[in-house]
Scaffold this motif. Structure first.
Motif, short mmCIF file in Angstrom:
data_model
loop_
_atom_site.label_atom_id
_atom_site.label_comp_id
_atom_site.label_asym_id
_atom_site.label_seq_id
_atom_site.Cartn_x
_atom_site.Cartn_y
_atom_site.Cartn_z
N GLN A 48 0.83 -1.20 0.00
CA GLN A 48 0.00 0.00 0.00
C GLN A 48 0.87 1.26 0.00
O GLN A 48 0.60 2.21 -0.74
CB GLN A 48 -0.93 0.02 1.21
N LEU A 49 1.90 1.27 0.84
CA LEU A 49 2.78 2.44 0.90
C LEU A 49 3.44 2.72 -0.44
O LEU A 49 3.63 3.88 -0.81
CB LEU A 49 3.83 2.24 1.99
N GLN A 50 3.77 1.68 -1.19
CA GLN A 50 4.36 1.89 -2.52
C GLN A 50 3.36 2.58 -3.45
O GLN A 50 3.75 3.44 -4.23
CB GLN A 50 4.85 0.57 -3.10
N THR A 51 2.07 2.25 -3.34
CA THR A 51 1.09 2.91 -4.22
C THR A 51 0.96 4.39 -3.85
O THR A 51 0.72 5.21 -4.74
CB THR A 51 -0.30 2.23 -4.18
N PHE A 52 1.09 4.72 -2.57
CA PHE A 52 1.04 6.12 -2.17
C PHE A 52 2.34 6.84 -2.49
O PHE A 52 2.34 8.01 -2.83
CB PHE A 52 0.67 6.26 -0.69
N SER A 53 3.45 6.12 -2.40
CA SER A 53 4.75 6.70 -2.76
C SER A 53 4.75 7.12 -4.24
O SER A 53 5.31 8.16 -4.59
CB SER A 53 5.85 5.68 -2.49
N GLU A 54 4.10 6.33 -5.09
CA GLU A 54 4.06 6.62 -6.52
C GLU A 54 3.28 7.89 -6.85
O GLU A 54 3.54 8.54 -7.85
CB GLU A 54 3.45 5.44 -7.27
N VAL A 55 2.30 8.26 -6.03
CA VAL A 55 1.49 9.45 -6.31
C VAL A 55 1.82 10.62 -5.38
O VAL A 55 1.25 11.70 -5.53
CB VAL A 55 -0.03 9.13 -6.25
N ALA A 56 2.73 10.42 -4.44
CA ALA A 56 3.01 11.43 -3.41
C ALA A 56 3.46 12.76 -3.99
O ALA A 56 2.94 13.81 -3.62
CB ALA A 56 4.04 10.90 -2.42
N ILE A 116 -4.78 -1.23 13.38
CA ILE A 116 -5.66 -1.84 12.37
C ILE A 116 -5.54 -0.98 11.12
O ILE A 116 -5.73 0.24 11.18
CB ILE A 116 -7.11 -1.90 12.88
N ALA A 117 -5.17 -1.59 10.02
CA ALA A 117 -4.89 -0.85 8.78
C ALA A 117 -6.09 -0.01 8.36
O ALA A 117 -7.23 -0.48 8.38
CB ALA A 117 -4.51 -1.82 7.67
N ALA A 118 -5.81 1.25 7.99
CA ALA A 118 -6.89 2.15 7.61
C ALA A 118 -6.34 3.30 6.75
O ALA A 118 -5.14 3.59 6.78
CB ALA A 118 -7.58 2.72 8.84
N THR A 119 -7.24 3.93 6.01
CA THR A 119 -6.91 5.09 5.18
C THR A 119 -7.91 6.20 5.49
O THR A 119 -9.12 5.94 5.55
CB THR A 119 -6.99 4.73 3.68
N TYR A 120 -7.40 7.41 5.68
CA TYR A 120 -8.23 8.58 5.95
C TYR A 120 -7.80 9.72 5.04
O TYR A 120 -6.61 9.96 4.86
CB TYR A 120 -8.07 9.04 7.40
N VAL A 121 -8.78 10.45 4.48
CA VAL A 121 -8.51 11.69 3.78
C VAL A 121 -9.14 12.80 4.61
O VAL A 121 -10.34 12.75 4.92
CB VAL A 121 -9.08 11.69 2.34
N ILE A 122 -8.32 13.78 4.97
CA ILE A 122 -8.75 14.84 5.88
C ILE A 122 -8.64 16.17 5.14
O ILE A 122 -7.59 16.49 4.57
CB ILE A 122 -7.87 14.84 7.14
N ASP A 139 -6.84 -5.82 2.89
CA ASP A 139 -7.92 -4.94 2.44
C ASP A 139 -7.44 -3.49 2.54
O ASP A 139 -7.47 -2.90 3.61
CB ASP A 139 -9.14 -5.18 3.33
N ARG A 140 -6.97 -2.92 1.42
CA ARG A 140 -6.34 -1.60 1.46
C ARG A 140 -6.84 -0.70 0.34
O ARG A 140 -7.08 -1.14 -0.78
CB ARG A 140 -4.82 -1.71 1.29
N THR A 141 -6.94 0.58 0.64
CA THR A 141 -7.19 1.60 -0.37
C THR A 141 -5.84 1.93 -1.01
O THR A 141 -4.84 2.08 -0.33
CB THR A 141 -7.78 2.87 0.28
N GLN A 142 -5.83 2.06 -2.32
CA GLN A 142 -4.60 2.34 -3.06
C GLN A 142 -4.46 3.84 -3.33
O GLN A 142 -5.44 4.58 -3.40
CB GLN A 142 -4.59 1.56 -4.38
N GLY A 143 -3.23 4.27 -3.53
CA GLY A 143 -2.92 5.68 -3.71
C GLY A 143 -3.63 6.35 -4.87
O GLY A 143 -4.08 7.49 -4.76
N ASN A 144 -3.73 5.66 -5.98
CA ASN A 144 -4.34 6.28 -7.16
C ASN A 144 -5.82 6.59 -6.93
O ASN A 144 -6.32 7.63 -7.37
CB ASN A 144 -4.14 5.40 -8.39
N PHE A 145 -6.53 5.70 -6.22
CA PHE A 145 -7.93 5.97 -5.90
C PHE A 145 -8.05 7.26 -5.09
O PHE A 145 -8.91 8.11 -5.37
CB PHE A 145 -8.58 4.82 -5.13
N VAL A 146 -7.20 7.43 -4.09
CA VAL A 146 -7.27 8.62 -3.24
C VAL A 146 -6.95 9.87 -4.04
O VAL A 146 -7.58 10.92 -3.84
CB VAL A 146 -6.34 8.46 -2.01
N ARG A 147 -6.02 9.78 -4.97
CA ARG A 147 -5.72 10.94 -5.82
C ARG A 147 -6.97 11.37 -6.59
O ARG A 147 -7.33 12.55 -6.64
CB ARG A 147 -4.58 10.60 -6.79
#
Length: 161
Positions: A48-56, A116-122, A139-147
């Motif tokens: 998951q962190l790699q997917t966020f690293s790619e869009v960071a 517990i693994a989680a994703t938040y957009v604030i 069960d993870r949200t990927q970086g591209n979806f959040v973008r």
């Protein structure tokens, strides 16, 4: 406990960059993504962190978005994790799980106490606009979806379904 549409708990944690990071200070510049991860040993976390690293960089440059991965581990182990996976994001150490507990919660595992693994957009007002708490470790949200979510004015870019 859901944080969706409520105020995100503020926190300050040490980062793998050697500095303290405070959530409320990142919100001064733009929205912030908070990821709760289990530990340096978690392959699902690394993926998951790699997917966020790619869009960071794209999110930071175009949308002033910071990504704050909160990991229930010590800074030394997180620095090894960051370097091993060549991540372009700094990880935040939450070794006692106090921040994870205020977000998605913690649990005892064979690795000790983990978040517990989680994703938040604030948003910049500190309101949680997106929350996804994992039903299981993969069960993870990927970086591209959040973008896309952020660029779609905090709405699901693929509709409600």
């Amino acid at each position: 406990m859901s944080l969706d549409e409520s105020q995100a708990p503020d926190f300050t944690l040490d980062s793998t960059a050697g500095e303290e990071v405070t959530l409320s200070e990142t919100l001064d510049d733009g929205p912030t993504i908070v990821l709760v991860n289990r530990g340096h040993w978690c392959s699902f976390c690394a993926e998951q962190l790699q997917t966020f690293s790619e869009v960071a960089y794209d999110l930071w440059f175009h949308d002033n978005v910071d990504i704050l991965p909160v990991v229930t581990d010590r800074v030394g182990k997180l620095t090894e994790m960051r370097d091993r996976y060549d991540l372009d994001v700094q990880l935040l150490a939450d070794p006692d799980g106090s921040v994870a507990d205020r977000y998605s919660g913690t649990e005892q595992t064979s690795h000790g106490l983990t978040g517990i693994a989680a994703t938040y957009v604030i948003d910049t007002d500190g309101t949680v606009r997106y929350e996804q708490i994992a039903d299981h470790p993969g069960d993870r949200t990927q970086g591209n979806f959040v973008r896309y979510f952020i660029r779609n004015d905090f709405a699901n870019p693929f509709g409600d379904g």
